[in-house]
Design a protein around this motif. Structure first.
Motif, PDB file in Angstrom:
ATOM      1  N   ASP A 116      -0.581  -3.438  -9.675  1.00 42.82           N
ATOM      2  CA  ASP A 116      -2.101  -3.041  -9.509  1.00 42.82           C
ATOM      3  C   ASP A 116      -2.204  -1.963 -10.730  1.00 42.82           C
ATOM      4  N   ASP A 117      -3.115  -1.412 -10.656  1.00 46.00           N
ATOM      5  CA  ASP A 117      -3.331  -0.211 -11.745  1.00 46.00           C
ATOM      6  C   ASP A 117      -2.548   0.963 -11.876  1.00 46.00           C
ATOM      7  N   ILE A 118      -2.144   1.395 -13.106  1.00 46.79           N
ATOM      8  CA  ILE A 118      -0.934   2.510 -13.201  1.00 46.79           C
ATOM      9  C   ILE A 118      -1.202   3.844 -12.254  1.00 46.79           C
ATOM     10  N   GLU A 119      -2.480   4.125 -12.013  1.00 45.20           N
ATOM     11  CA  GLU A 119      -2.668   5.470 -11.343  1.00 45.20           C
ATOM     12  C   GLU A 119      -2.095   5.184  -9.738  1.00 45.20           C
ATOM     13  N   THR A 120      -2.159   3.909  -9.402  1.00 42.49           N
ATOM     14  CA  THR A 120      -1.902   3.558  -7.949  1.00 42.49           C
ATOM     15  C   THR A 120      -0.309   3.319  -8.035  1.00 42.49           C
ATOM     16  N   ASP A 121       0.258   2.877  -8.932  1.00 43.13           N
ATOM     17  CA  ASP A 121       1.718   2.922  -9.146  1.00 43.13           C
ATOM     18  C   ASP A 121       2.296   4.455  -9.126  1.00 43.13           C
ATOM     19  N   ILE A 122       1.632   5.130  -9.877  1.00 45.80           N
ATOM     20  CA  ILE A 122       2.249   6.645  -9.817  1.00 45.80           C
ATOM     21  C   ILE A 122       1.914   7.147  -8.427  1.00 45.80           C
ATOM     22  N   GLN A 123       0.894   7.090  -7.810  1.00 52.45           N
ATOM     23  CA  GLN A 123       0.921   7.382  -6.236  1.00 52.45           C
ATOM     24  C   GLN A 123       1.818   6.814  -5.562  1.00 52.45           C
ATOM     25  N   ARG A 124       2.130   5.488  -5.870  1.00 54.86           N
ATOM     26  CA  ARG A 124       3.183   4.942  -4.958  1.00 54.86           C
ATOM     27  C   ARG A 124       4.716   5.651  -5.077  1.00 54.86           C
ATOM     28  N   ILE A 125       4.762   5.950  -6.475  1.00 53.38           N
ATOM     29  CA  ILE A 125       6.014   6.652  -6.643  1.00 53.38           C
ATOM     30  C   ILE A 125       6.119   8.018  -6.086  1.00 53.38           C
ATOM     31  N   LYS A 126       5.074   8.739  -6.179  1.00 58.83           N
ATOM     32  CA  LYS A 126       5.077  10.130  -5.591  1.00 58.83           C
ATOM     33  C   LYS A 126       5.222   9.914  -4.015  1.00 58.83           C
ATOM     34  N   ALA A 127       4.619   9.154  -3.495  1.00 59.05           N
ATOM     35  CA  ALA A 127       4.983   9.073  -1.834  1.00 59.05           C
ATOM     36  C   ALA A 127       6.294   8.480  -1.544  1.00 59.05           C
ATOM     37  N   VAL A 128       6.844   7.719  -2.369  1.00 59.35           N
ATOM     38  CA  VAL A 128       8.286   7.026  -2.277  1.00 59.35           C
ATOM     39  C   VAL A 128       9.138   8.423  -2.262  1.00 59.35           C
ATOM     40  N   ARG A 129       9.007   9.146  -3.273  1.00 57.83           N
ATOM     41  CA  ARG A 129       9.991  10.073  -3.656  1.00 57.83           C
ATOM     42  C   ARG A 129       9.773  11.421  -2.349  1.00 57.83           C
ATOM     43  N   GLN A 130       8.466  11.597  -1.990  1.00 57.75           N
ATOM     44  CA  GLN A 130       8.487  12.566  -0.879  1.00 57.75           C
ATOM     45  C   GLN A 130       9.002  12.005   0.440  1.00 57.75           C
ATOM     46  N   ALA A 131       8.967  10.771   0.340  1.00 57.51           N
ATOM     47  CA  ALA A 131       9.291  10.311   1.688  1.00 57.51           C
ATOM     48  C   ALA A 131      11.199  10.110   1.864  1.00 57.51           C
ATOM     49  N   ALA A 132      11.580   9.520   0.575  1.00 56.29           N
ATOM     50  CA  ALA A 132      12.965   9.503   0.327  1.00 56.29           C
ATOM     51  C   ALA A 132      13.864  10.808   0.238  1.00 56.29           C
ATOM     52  N   GLY A 133      13.201  11.959  -0.156  1.00 54.09           N
ATOM     53  CA  GLY A 133      13.989  13.181  -0.475  1.00 54.09           C
ATOM     54  C   GLY A 133      14.374  13.125  -1.883  1.00 54.09           C
ATOM     55  N   GLU A 134      14.803  14.544  -2.191  1.00 58.89           N
ATOM     56  CA  GLU A 134      15.268  14.688  -3.783  1.00 58.89           C
ATOM     57  C   GLU A 134      16.572  14.082  -3.893  1.00 58.89           C
ATOM     58  N   ALA A 135      17.540  14.028  -2.795  1.00 58.35           N
ATOM     59  CA  ALA A 135      18.843  13.443  -3.166  1.00 58.35           C
ATOM     60  C   ALA A 135      18.638  11.785  -3.566  1.00 58.35           C
ATOM     61  N   ALA A 136      17.844  11.122  -2.937  1.00 55.48           N
ATOM     62  CA  ALA A 136      17.681   9.613  -2.963  1.00 55.48           C
ATOM     63  C   ALA A 136      17.608   9.286  -4.744  1.00 55.48           C
ATOM     64  N   GLU A 165       0.916  -1.312  -0.014  1.00 54.86           N
ATOM     65  CA  GLU A 165       0.000  -0.170  -0.080  1.00 54.86           C
ATOM     66  C   GLU A 165       0.863   1.168   0.050  1.00 54.86           C
ATOM     67  N   VAL A 166       0.337   2.334  -0.489  1.00 52.84           N
ATOM     68  CA  VAL A 166       1.028   3.292  -0.908  1.00 52.84           C
ATOM     69  C   VAL A 166       1.779   3.931   0.644  1.00 52.84           C
ATOM     70  N   GLU A 167       0.969   3.984   1.503  1.00 44.74           N
ATOM     71  CA  GLU A 167       1.616   4.490   2.941  1.00 44.74           C
ATOM     72  C   GLU A 167       2.447   3.564   3.323  1.00 44.74           C
ATOM     73  N   GLU A 168       2.532   2.572   3.372  1.00 42.06           N
ATOM     74  CA  GLU A 168       3.472   1.536   3.723  1.00 42.06           C
ATOM     75  C   GLU A 168       4.690   1.621   2.710  1.00 42.06           C
ATOM     76  N   MET A 169       4.757   1.753   1.425  1.00 40.93           N
ATOM     77  CA  MET A 169       5.893   1.899   0.964  1.00 40.93           C
ATOM     78  C   MET A 169       6.796   3.296   0.996  1.00 40.93           C
ATOM     79  N   ALA A 170       5.910   4.397   1.525  1.00 41.68           N
ATOM     80  CA  ALA A 170       6.520   5.554   1.907  1.00 41.68           C
ATOM     81  C   ALA A 170       7.307   5.263   3.054  1.00 41.68           C
ATOM     82  N   ASP A 171       6.640   4.817   4.162  1.00 46.04           N
ATOM     83  CA  ASP A 171       7.245   4.596   5.388  1.00 46.04           C
ATOM     84  C   ASP A 171       8.716   3.603   5.374  1.00 46.04           C
ATOM     85  N   ASP A 172       8.516   2.582   4.484  1.00 47.22           N
ATOM     86  CA  ASP A 172       9.703   1.594   4.178  1.00 47.22           C
ATOM     87  C   ASP A 172      10.772   2.541   3.477  1.00 47.22           C
ATOM     88  N   ALA A 173      10.362   3.422   2.343  1.00 45.30           N
ATOM     89  CA  ALA A 173      11.398   4.263   1.795  1.00 45.30           C
ATOM     90  C   ALA A 173      12.228   5.177   2.895  1.00 45.30           C
TER      91      ALA A 173
END
Length: 372
Positions: free
Chosen positions: A166-186, A140-148
């Motif tokens: 899953d669907d493409i839109e969910t994948d895009i939300q996953r990546i947005k959340a991971v980028r925000q959690a990981a920071g710009e330098a990652a 799930e999006v939140e769990e992936m962000a926390d892991d990142a």
């Protein structure tokens, strides 16, 4: 130096958290371990995990291929005629690349011990340290962000993010959340594990480009056999595309390279049948100006030690995906590579792989073939 005995052992060790991709979920690392004994008092080690959805192999098939076919054909041969030995290994049966890889590792371990050199030096010795990324499983999006966020806090600077389930839109939300959690330098790499169709992949990657998510590369966005689709994606996005499941052999690599279907190639010993053919794929890719990553399946430190030695030996290997042992509840290997966070140090004080033993509590059963 002749091969006297080839033993196989089944091992199993739990993961501390499940590993999830578009293709499978893994909670336990299982493998067939190979122990090769030569008449010079030299012992070599290898490992083959079953990865049904990628190589088509199971524990039973790996064990049978080694015990019933590969070992009887190799016992008694001299490793000083190694080209002949590797020819036998790769022609005595079709496919079974993981089984071949385990024996290939043991052969190279023995050869480099006989030469008195660490394997990475025996193969080329380009570097002696690596840095691995860390995989963010598809959840799930939140769990992936926390892991990142946790992996970045633990010192990892490159993340390999699994998508495509899953669907493409969910994948895009996953990546947005991971980028925000990981920071710009990652550094963020995506791995769709064949989970998208070509037009879906183009849409998703373009959307991520428009959102300025700064994705370093996207690995295997489409089905392995669909080179036309892979090239279609590569030609219609700015983000580099990496071929993984599309490349098992040097013949697969040549098709990808000649058709300009990918910007990078991910070499895995379990796909190539071991180091012998991995070297050829790497050299072929370099001749086309295409850099390689070396990755892995869910393997213990034994298999990753062999992959690390290969990766460290070659200039054209520029990315490393060797986090699998860090996912395990315990280290079952005595010796081998040493982890210091994201950094991997290759042993220079010992020859071969530098592995001395497998912890006995993880061995489930044994079998052997010998010339005794």
């Amino acid at each position: 130096m002749h091969i006297k005995k080839i033993e196989t052992m089944r091992i199993a060790v739990p993961l501390h958290t499940p590993f999830k991709t578009a293709l499978r979920t893994v909670t336990e690392a299982e493998a067939i371990v190979v122990k090769m004994t030569c008449n010079e008092g030299i012992t070599g080690w290898g490992e083959a995990p079953p990865t049904h959805v990628i190589t088509g192999e199971s524990l039973d098939s790996i064990e049978t291929a080694i015990k019933k076919i590969i070992a009887p054909n190799l016992i008694g041969h001299s490793l000083l005629g190694r080209e002949r030995v590797f020819e036998i290994l790769h022609t005595v049966l079709v496919g079974n690349t993981s089984a071949k890889a385990a024996v290939d590792m043991a052969l190279y371990d023995c050869l480099s011990q006989f030469a008195g050199m660490p394997l990475f030096q025996f193969l080329g010795g380009y570097r002696n340290r690596l840095e691995t990324d860390y995989t963010v499983s598809v959840n799930e999006v939140e769990e992936m962000a926390d892991d990142a966020a946790r992996y970045i806090q633990n010192g990892f600077t490159a993340l390999k993010v699994k998508v495509g389930k899953d669907d493409i839109e969910t994948d895009i939300q996953r990546i947005k959340a991971v980028r925000q959690a990981a920071g710009e330098a990652a550094v963020i790499r995506l791995d769709a594990n064949q989970g998208w169709k070509p037009k879906e992949a183009i849409y998703a990657i373009r959307k991520m480009e428009d959102l300025d998510l700064n994705i370093e590369l996207v690995e295997q966005p489409v089905k392995a056999h669909d080179l036309q689709g892979l090239k279609q994606v590569k030609d219609h996005v700015d983000t580099p595309i990496m071929a993984d499941e599309s490349v098992f052999s040097m013949y697969d690599a040549r098709k990808v390279l000649e058709s300009e279907s990918a910007d990078f190639i991910n070499i895995k010993l379990m796909k190539s049948g071991g180091i012998y053919h991995a070297m050829k794929i790497c050299t072929l890719a370099e001749s086309f100006g295409v850099e390689c990553m070396v990755g892995s399946m869910i393997e213990t430190k034994l298999g990753i030690t062999a992959a690390s030695h290969f990766a460290a030996s070659q200039k054209n290997v520029t990315r490393y995906d060797f986090d699998a042992p860090l996912m395990l509840a315990d280290d079952i290997v005595e010796g081998g590579i040493h982890y210091q966070g994201k950094r991997i140090h290759l042993p220079e004080e010992s020859s071969g792989l530098g592995i001395s033993e497998i912890k006995k509590q993880y061995i489930q059963n044994k079998g052997s073939v010998s010339n005794a």
